[in-house]
Design a protein around this motif. Structure first.
Motif, mmCIF file in Angstrom:
data_model
loop_
_atom_site.group_PDB
_atom_site.id
_atom_site.type_symbol
_atom_site.label_atom_id
_atom_site.label_comp_id
_atom_site.label_asym_id
_atom_site.label_seq_id
_atom_site.Cartn_x
_atom_site.Cartn_y
_atom_site.Cartn_z
ATOM 1 N N THR A 116 -9.362 2.148 6.272
ATOM 2 C CA THR A 116 -9.674 2.922 5.072
ATOM 3 C C THR A 116 -8.498 2.947 4.115
ATOM 4 O O THR A 116 -7.374 3.229 4.511
ATOM 5 C CB THR A 116 -9.989 4.394 5.440
ATOM 6 O OG1 THR A 116 -10.958 4.427 6.473
ATOM 7 C CG2 THR A 116 -10.489 5.162 4.238
ATOM 8 N N LEU A 117 -8.781 2.692 2.850
ATOM 9 C CA LEU A 117 -7.784 2.840 1.788
ATOM 10 C C LEU A 117 -8.227 3.999 0.920
ATOM 11 O O LEU A 117 -9.326 3.992 0.361
ATOM 12 C CB LEU A 117 -7.687 1.556 0.961
ATOM 13 C CG LEU A 117 -6.727 1.576 -0.228
ATOM 14 C CD1 LEU A 117 -5.305 1.922 0.217
ATOM 15 C CD2 LEU A 117 -6.766 0.245 -0.951
ATOM 16 N N ARG A 118 -7.381 5.046 0.832
ATOM 17 C CA ARG A 118 -7.698 6.242 0.056
ATOM 18 C C ARG A 118 -6.902 6.234 -1.247
ATOM 19 O O ARG A 118 -5.724 5.914 -1.251
ATOM 20 C CB ARG A 118 -7.388 7.484 0.887
ATOM 21 C CG ARG A 118 -8.321 7.629 2.086
ATOM 22 C CD ARG A 118 -7.917 8.766 3.020
ATOM 23 N NE ARG A 118 -6.748 8.463 3.826
ATOM 24 C CZ ARG A 118 -6.763 7.735 4.939
ATOM 25 N NH1 ARG A 118 -7.887 7.229 5.381
ATOM 26 N NH2 ARG A 118 -5.651 7.516 5.613
ATOM 27 N N PHE A 119 -7.577 6.625 -2.315
ATOM 28 C CA PHE A 119 -6.950 6.618 -3.636
ATOM 29 C C PHE A 119 -7.645 7.657 -4.499
ATOM 30 O O PHE A 119 -8.515 8.389 -4.032
ATOM 31 C CB PHE A 119 -7.023 5.218 -4.257
ATOM 32 C CG PHE A 119 -8.412 4.650 -4.321
ATOM 33 C CD1 PHE A 119 -9.166 4.737 -5.480
ATOM 34 C CD2 PHE A 119 -8.990 4.046 -3.210
ATOM 35 C CE1 PHE A 119 -10.453 4.225 -5.537
ATOM 36 C CE2 PHE A 119 -10.267 3.527 -3.257
ATOM 37 C CZ PHE A 119 -10.998 3.621 -4.426
ATOM 38 N N VAL A 163 -6.809 1.772 -7.286
ATOM 39 C CA VAL A 163 -6.291 0.542 -6.687
ATOM 40 C C VAL A 163 -6.347 -0.563 -7.742
ATOM 41 O O VAL A 163 -7.385 -0.762 -8.372
ATOM 42 C CB VAL A 163 -7.136 0.141 -5.459
ATOM 43 C CG1 VAL A 163 -6.587 -1.114 -4.812
ATOM 44 C CG2 VAL A 163 -7.194 1.288 -4.459
ATOM 45 N N PRO A 164 -5.254 -1.266 -7.969
ATOM 46 C CA PRO A 164 -5.264 -2.350 -8.953
ATOM 47 C C PRO A 164 -6.274 -3.433 -8.575
ATOM 48 O O PRO A 164 -6.487 -3.713 -7.392
ATOM 49 C CB PRO A 164 -3.843 -2.911 -8.908
ATOM 50 C CG PRO A 164 -3.016 -1.869 -8.238
ATOM 51 C CD PRO A 164 -3.942 -1.099 -7.345
ATOM 52 N N ASP A 165 -6.867 -4.043 -9.594
ATOM 53 C CA ASP A 165 -7.857 -5.100 -9.361
ATOM 54 C C ASP A 165 -7.304 -6.207 -8.473
ATOM 55 O O ASP A 165 -8.013 -6.731 -7.618
ATOM 56 C CB ASP A 165 -8.329 -5.710 -10.686
ATOM 57 C CG ASP A 165 -9.225 -4.776 -11.473
ATOM 58 O OD1 ASP A 165 -9.524 -3.659 -11.004
ATOM 59 O OD2 ASP A 165 -9.632 -5.179 -12.581
ATOM 60 N N LEU A 187 0.815 -1.221 0.000
ATOM 61 C CA LEU A 187 0.000 0.000 0.000
ATOM 62 C C LEU A 187 0.845 1.266 0.000
ATOM 63 O O LEU A 187 0.316 2.355 0.188
ATOM 64 C CB LEU A 187 -0.934 0.003 1.216
ATOM 65 C CG LEU A 187 -1.942 -1.131 1.280
ATOM 66 C CD1 LEU A 187 -2.702 -1.090 2.594
ATOM 67 C CD2 LEU A 187 -2.895 -1.078 0.110
ATOM 68 N N GLY A 188 2.146 1.132 -0.238
ATOM 69 C CA GLY A 188 3.058 2.263 -0.160
ATOM 70 C C GLY A 188 2.656 3.472 -0.975
ATOM 71 O O GLY A 188 2.903 4.604 -0.583
ATOM 72 N N GLY A 189 2.015 3.286 -2.109
ATOM 73 C CA GLY A 189 1.628 4.408 -2.957
ATOM 74 C C GLY A 189 0.284 5.017 -2.624
ATOM 75 O O GLY A 189 -0.172 5.926 -3.306
#
Length: 114
Positions: free
Chosen positions: A87-90, A96-98, A78-80
């Motif tokens: 929570t994952l923010r993008f 986020v890749p499939d 998740l470094g990028g």
């Protein structure tokens, strides 16, 4: 907020396909998932438990796996992305890749079913 389908219809057109893709992967992994609400967010539920929610905010898009234990185990991958345990923010520019979405959701589904 209403159902996942209703919510996605309200998302900005440029962001909608990205969030719909995540929901599509979730539905593929758990076709029995039902639309509902968890923690006040439109969510897919499996066995009455929050499986996943995706939201558009003013600053980012977010994926909520309804577990604080999944994302920390993926911290190196998740470094990028900006993330906290739940929570994952993008963004549309850095989705986020499939494969990562699938891994997050498979892990959550396994936890629900165990």
């Amino acid at each position: 907020m209403g159902s996942v389908t209703e919510y996605l219809e309200s998302v900005t057109p440029g962001n909608r396909p990205i969030l719909e893709r995540i929901v599509g992967i979730a539905r593929e992994l758990a076709p029995e998932a039902e639309e509902g609400v968890s923690y006040g967010m439109p969510a897919l539920l499996v066995d009455g438990k929050g499986f996943v929610s995706v939201l558009e905010t003013k600053k980012h898009l977010a994926l909520y796996p309804f577990s604080g234990q999944i994302l920390p185990t993926m911290s190196e991958e998740l470094g990028g992305y900006s993330w906290s345990p739940g929570t994952l923010r993008f963004s549309a520019d850095n989705p986020v890749p499939d494969s990562m979405v699938r891994r997050i959701l498979e892990t959550r589904l396994a936890a629900i079913r165990s």
